[in-house]
Each structure stands twice: as structure tokens, then as C-alpha cells.
Design an enzyme around this catalytic site. Structure first.
Site, PDB file in Angstrom:
ATOM      1  N   VAL A 172       0.817  -1.222   0.000  1.00  0.00           N
ATOM      2  CA  VAL A 172       0.000   0.000   0.000  1.00  0.00           C
ATOM      3  C   VAL A 172       0.846   1.265   0.000  1.00  0.00           C
ATOM      4  CG1 VAL A 172      -1.907  -1.173   1.136  1.00  0.00           C
ATOM      5  CG2 VAL A 172      -0.198  -0.021   2.522  1.00  0.00           C
ATOM      6  N   GLU A 173       0.188   2.390  -0.293  1.00  0.00           N
ATOM      7  CA  GLU A 173       0.829   3.712  -0.366  1.00  0.00           C
ATOM      8  C   GLU A 173       1.996   3.739  -1.343  1.00  0.00           C
ATOM      9  OE1 GLU A 173       1.420   6.179   3.135  1.00  0.00           O
ATOM     10  OE2 GLU A 173       0.413   4.653   4.301  1.00  0.00           O
ATOM     11  N   GLY A 174       1.834   3.097  -2.463  1.00  0.00           N
ATOM     12  CA  GLY A 174       2.907   3.012  -3.445  1.00  0.00           C
ATOM     13  C   GLY A 174       3.668   1.719  -3.252  1.00  0.00           C
TER      14      GLY A 174
END
Length: 680
Positions: free
Chosen positions: A372-374
Site C-alpha cells: 500500500v501507499e505506493g
């Protein structure tokens, strides 16, 4: 006080079974303002610093990843940050106090079925049109979207949404900056849960701990322009809004989760390895285990140093998108690595699910942090170096701006930037050669007797990095960003150098003259130096030049090993011994762990530490029997054997009772859970 109380209220194993937090925990989160950590006090929030925010999330995550994520998202990835920076006064006054007090639960919808890492490829759209709102015809947007992986979506009352806006009928007023444009760009809006056409409430089931996460769908949802974050003038500014605000969240949420997990894996594995015995000795004395303990020690030190330095930058007012990407990538990798090493050491103790297992959730949940988040693959191969090269280079951004400048002075601007670039390139080559051949002794001296050699190593690495990135840019040009393996190795180099800096800062602030920390620092830094150096060497071999040129670059920039001393078995063993003092770990490398978990009866940490302390007391009694020439052999029960030692006056009756009690506590710490059937 509130953090420790909240940690004590949750049972991670129970949460896994029920797939939710207890009602009283939700109520406590709302009432005590945990969703408003970053919201200023003027809006009834806590107004905490980024560092405080990080430590709170880390401690909550140590009690339960579900709990940590629940508090993390509204404070770093929800609409709150966007409202604070870009929201209109009306939006701030309405939403921020409600978000701070938990009267609104936010989520943010960015990822769609076809657009994950490439947010620019969103097909979720909003068409400018007229529609009915509160009985009036108003200008707004008709939205259609399909989002997934949205944390807190199943229970959210207000949804932040990213979509692409279009104005095919030119309905925006003439004074609007985007008047007569069709493609308006990525836009962010706030949408209440009960809006007509919005479908929400179903859940995904993440591995590890099944935190609240699910899809959101929208079919012909009409919203007035007032619901665009910042109002209609902020249409098309969504990409900038997301990049600036997400860099803050990326620098806190997942990195501190990584720090919390690495610290917990170090503390518990050190404790367990001293409690568990095989072949007549604690397994902590076996070199195979010591190697794993040394990894856990350096991982925890690095992850702690990274989160401390990145939050310092945020609290200083910076928005360091590249540093945020580095610490997200590195700390989540450290989390995964630590969970694997902890699993290896614990063996079956960590394989069997149950209330006693404190490793499995970290191990199985590691992919969540990685993804997640990149996603880390994207972050490493594209973001850190691909984006950082242009932003952080001395003149490259000026050159690009001059190329797109249509003014008469553009050629002069470009020439000036190019001259500086060439001069800088020549200076970098000279600096890299001098520093490499003198092993950094010509660099400006920093540090004390312990750290000065590491500063010299860092000077050599940075000089070579500056030079090689210029050479790579010259040889590969615009194709450099597509050469993702080269870009990824440069990302590894710069990330390792950043970590060296953060480790040195942590040591100098907290651990000067601490022998335990010296061993950990040395092993951590030497491994990072080796990683940075090796990555750059591999990139020389990957450049499109002939053998002679590659050999020349190696001779010029890599005449010697960059490290002043090699990693040997003695250093690894000494590092592992440095973290056998659990009190030292608790005082120094447990800043992101809730302190009262090991004092909470029934908690797996409590069971483990009870056994650990019992083992130390039991050793005294064993030594007493051994000194008298007795060692237990299981031909008879332990109780009968002990009674014999009481009868011959080797032990007292109290010694026997203590031995049996302590032995039971040790066994409890080593046991795993078992069940009559899998329905319970």
C-alpha cells in the site's frame, strides 16, 4: 495515558476472530480524539507534531495492526490533511471539528480497478453538468467510479474521492481558470455516505489482521461544486494535492508501522531465544540464532532512526517526497525481513495460530505494508531515483524549465544552467576520484572516534553517486527512467546513504559511548555501505559502454573496498550479545511499542516475559543442584526427583515449590495453542 489505555483494551487474537474492534474500543477512539491527532486545536483536534503522531500510531500498531491502521488512515491518508491545506473555510469549519471528535469517519478513494500505482490512468470520472441539489438547479459534477482497497470504507461516513473531471459542454463560467477546456484533470471531492447513487459497506478481507477495508461504487452521483475540496477553483489540482499530502502520510504511517514491528520482533525474539533451550543451552548462544538476532538488532536500529529523521523533517516544515518514499520502502522491507527472521528463530512456536502467537500477524501482514501507499517495486524502481534525479539535481530542473520557456531569455537561461551543469560534472569527477583514492581522508572531517570513519565512507559514497548519476544521465538520457533496474540500484544506493545518515544521527543523539549501540551501529552502517557500493558497481556493469570504459570507471572510482573494516563473525556475535539485555532494548529500541503489554495478564507478551523471568530464577536453583552433583534425568517425574533433593537436604521445600512453579511458567511461554475443533 490514553495510548497505553487504548492498547490495553484490545486483544489482537479476538479481533482476528471477530474481524472488528469491540464497540467500547471504537467509542474510546472517537471520544478521546484519536482521529484528530493532526487537526489543529482551533478545530477541536489535538494539534500534535508529526513525531508524536508517528509514535502514537507505532504504539497502537504494536498492540494490534488493526488498531494502528484504524487510527493511521484518518490522520495521514484521509481527507483531513487535504482539508487542512486546501479546503475552503466552510469545509474546514464543518468537517474538521466533526472529524476530530469522531462524529465523521473518513476514508479516501484513490485506487480503482485499472488505476493503482498509475493514478494518472484513472477512468473514474466527473462530468460538469447541472443538477438538482436541495430543490435547486445548480452547477456540479455527475460522477461514476469504481474504487477498491479503500481502508475504513465499510464504516466511513464521508468519502474523499479522486477522479478525472471533464467539461465537454463548456459549462464552467468564463472567469474560471479552466474555462473552455474539456479535460480538467484529477480532482478531489468530499461526498457524504448517504448520497444517492453511492454504494458502500461491503468488505475486502486483508491478510494478517482483517482491518476495515472495502470497495466503493458510484453510479451517476451528482454533487454540487461546493463538495470539491477547496471549491470549484480547485478542480484539476487533485494530483498536486495528493502528491503533497500523500508524501506526509507516506513518511509516517507505513514507516512507523515498520519501526514498531521491527522493535517488537527484536524484543520478543531476544526474550524467547534466551528462554528456549536446546542441547542443554539457551538457543541465543547458538551462532545460527546469533546471526538472526544481529539482523533483528540492526533492522530495529535502522527503522527507528529512519522514522525519527523523517518526522523531524516533516516537523521542520518540509514536504520531503523523496525521503518519504525512501523510508516507506526501506522500513516496510525491514518489517518483512524482521518477521521472517523472527519466524525462523521461533519455529513452530510462531507457526501455530493462537492467542500466544505474536509473530504470525506481523509475518502474514507484511505484504500489506509492502503493497500500500505506493508498492515497493514502484517506489524503488521509479519514484526514489526516477523522480528524485530531476528534483534534487543541481541544474537539471532549471534546464528542463528553460527548454519549455517561450520567453526571449530562455536560451540564456538554458546556457547558464548547462554551463553550471558541466562545471558541476567536472567537479564531481575530480571529487569522486580524490575521495575514492584517499578513502575519504580529504573530505571535511565529522564525528568522534567511533563515527568519523563512517562519515568518511559516506563522503566517498556520495561523491561517487553524484558522478555516476551524471554519467548515467549522459549515456542513457531520457531512457534512464525506463531502465528500471539501473534506476532501482541507484535508489538502493541513495536509500542506503540516507539510512547511514539517520543511523549516525540517532547514535549521536541517544547512544554516545553506549557499547551495545556501537556494535549495532557498526554492523548496520557496514552493511549499508556495502549495499550502496555494490549497487553502484553493478550499474557500471549495466551501462551501454565497452569493457575498457567500464574497467576505467572501476579503476577511477572503486580502487579499494570502501569500508574501513569488514563484517566478520566476531562483529555479528557481539551485536547479537548486545541485544540479550532486554531491559536495554525496552529503554532504547522500544519507542514504538506500547509499554504496558508485557504487564497485561493473558497478553502473549505477558506470557513470554513471565517465562523469561522465571527462567532466570530457575537457573539459580538448577545451578544449586548442579553444584551438589545432581542433574535431572526424566526417568522419574520432576516432582519425585525434586523430593529426593529435599530429602537429602540439597534443596528446601520452598526451593522445590519454587522450581515447580517457575518451570511451569517457562513451559507456558514455550507452549502453543491447541483446540478441540476449529469452530472455537
Amino acid at each position: 495515558n490514553e495510548v497505553e489505555t487504548l492498547c490495553a483494551m484490545v486483544d489482537s487474537h479476538e479481533i482476528q476472530s471477530t474481524h472488528d474492534l469491540p464497540k467500547e474500543v471504537w467509542k474510546y477512539i472517537f471520544n478521546k480524539g484519536f482521529l484528530g491527532l493532526i487537526i489543529p486545536k482551533e478545530f477541536n483536534g489535538k494539534g500534535f507534531s508529526h513525531f508524536a503522531h508517528a509514535i502514537i500510531v507505532g504504539k497502537l500498531s504494536s498492540a494490534s495492526q488493526f488498531l494502528g491502521i484504524t487510527v493511521m488512515v484518518p490522520n495521514s491518508l484521509g481527507p483531513g490533511e487535504l482539508l487542512l491545506k486546501y479546503g475552503s473555510d466552510e469545509q474546514k469549519q464543518h468537517y474538521l471539528p466533526r472529524l476530530a471528535k469522531g462524529k465523521e469517519i473518513p476514508c479516501f478513494g484513490l485506487t480503482s480497478t485499472v488505476a493503482g500505482s498509475d493514478a494518472g490512468s484513472l477512468i473514474d470520472n466527473g462530468i460538469v453538468c447541472h443538477g438538482q441539489f436541495e430543490g435547486k438547479k445548480v452547477l456540479g459534477l455527475r460522477l461514476n467510479w469504481e474504487k477498491r482497497y479503500i481502508t475504513l470504507a465499510p464504516i466511513a461516513t464521508v468519502i474523499g474521492l479522486a477522479f478525472k473531471a471533464y467539461d465537454p459542454d463548456n459549462l464552467l463560467p468564463k472567469d474560471h481558470p479552466l474555462y473552455k477546456k474539456n479535460d480538467l484533470g484529477i480532482t478531489c471531492a468530499l461526498i457524504p455516505r448517504n448520497t444517492e447513487g453511492l454504494s458502500i459497506g461491503t468488505r475486502h478481507k486483508p491478510i494478517g489482521e482483517p482491518f476495515q477495508n472495502g470497495p466503493i461504487f458510484g453510479k451517476d452521483v451528482f454533487i454540487p461544486m461546493d463538495w470539491v475540496i477547496g471549491g470549484d477553483k480547485m478542480i484539476g489540482h487533485g494530483w498536486r494535492m495528493l502528491m503533497e499530502c500523500l508524501s506526509v502520510g507516506r513518511g509516517i504511517s507505513l514507516p512507523v508501522t515498520g519501526a514498531s514491528a521491527t522493535q517488537a520482533m527484536l524484543l520478543t525474539t531476544s526474550t524467547y531465544s534466551q528462554t528456549r533451550e536446546q542441547f542443554g543451552i539457551p538457543i541465543a548462544k547458538m551462532e545460527g540464532i546469533q546471526e538472526k538476532l544481529s539482523n533483528l538488532a540492526t533492522n530495529a536500529f535502522r527503522a527507528t532512526a529512519n522514522i525519527n529523521l523523517s518526522t523531524w523533517a516533516l516537523d521542520a516544515g518540509h514536504r520531503p517526497s523523496i525521503i518519504s518514499a525512501i523510508v516507506k520502502y526501506r522500513n516496510t522491507q525491514l518489517l518483512q525481513s524482521s518477521s521472517i527472521d523472527a519466524m525462523d528463530v521461533h519455529g513452530g512456536r510462531a507457526v501455530m495460530e493462537g492467542k500466544r502467537n505474536y509473530v504470525s500477524n506481523v509475518y502474514s501482514g507484511a505484504p500489506v505494508a509492502i503493497t500500500v501507499e505506493g508498492a515497493n517495486i514502484l517506489t524503488r524502481s521509479l519514484m526514489i531515483f526516477g523522480q528524485g534525479l530531476i528534483r534534487c539535481h543541481k541544474t537539471m530542473l532549471d534546464e528542463l524549465r528553460a527548454l519549455h520557456d517561450e520567453s526571449k531569455d530562455s536560451i540564456n537561461k538554458f546556457d547558464k544552467a548547462l554551463v553550471i551543469h558541466v562545471g558541476s560534472f567536472i567537479n564531481n569527477i575530480a571529487r569522486a576520484i580524490l575521495f575514492s583514492w584517499t578513502r575519504g581522508h580529504l573530505a571535511k572531517p565529522y564525528g568522534d572516534q567511533t563515527t568519523k570513519v563512517y562519515y568518511r565512507n559516506l563522503s566517498v559514497l556520495s561523491a561517487k553517486f553524484a558522478c555516476l548519476t551524471d554519467i548515467a544521465s549522459l549515456l542513457l538520457g531520457g531512457s534512464l527512467k525506463r531502465k528500471e533496474m539501473i534506476s532501482g540500484r541507484f535508489a538502493d544506493s541513495i536509500s542506503a546513504m540516507y539510512e547511514i545518515s539517520s543511523c549516525l544521527k540517532l547514535y549521536e543523539e541517544k547512544f554516545l559511548n553506549d557499547d551495545n549501540a556501537k556494535n549495532i551501529l557498526k554492523l548496520a552502517v557496514l552493511r549499508l555501505i556495502e549495499e550502496a557500493d555494490t549497487s553502484m558497481l553493478q550499474n557500471i556493469d549495466s551501462m551501454p559502454i565497452n569493457r575498457v570504459a567500464k574497467w576505467s570507471l572501476r579503476v577511477l572510482f572503486f580502487p579499494f573496498s570502501v569500508v574501513a573494516s569488514k563484517i566478520d563473525d566476531k562483529l555479528i556475535i557481539n551485536t547479537s550479545k548486545s541485544v540479550l539485555d532486554t531491559e536495554w532494548i525496552e529503554s532504547n529500541l522500544s519507542t514504538c511499542i506500547c509499554a504496558n503489554l508485557k504487564d497485561k495478564p493473558g497478553h502473549p507478551f505477558y506470557i513470554l516475559f513471565q517465562g523469561f523471568e522465571a527462567g532466570k530464577e530457575l537457573k539459580v536453583l538448577r545451578d544449586k543442584a548442579k553444584k551438589a552433583g545432581y542433574k535431572y534425568q526424566p526417568s522419574i517425574t520432576l516432582e519425585l526427583w525434586l523430593q529426593g533433593l529435599v530429602d537429602n537436604k540439597t534443596l528446601t521445600i520452598k526451593d522445590k515449590e519454587d522450581w515447580l512453579r517457575l518451570n511451569n511458567l517457562v513451559l507456558e511461554a514455550l507452549k502453543v495453542d491447541d483446540y478441540e475443533n476449529f469452530d472455537k
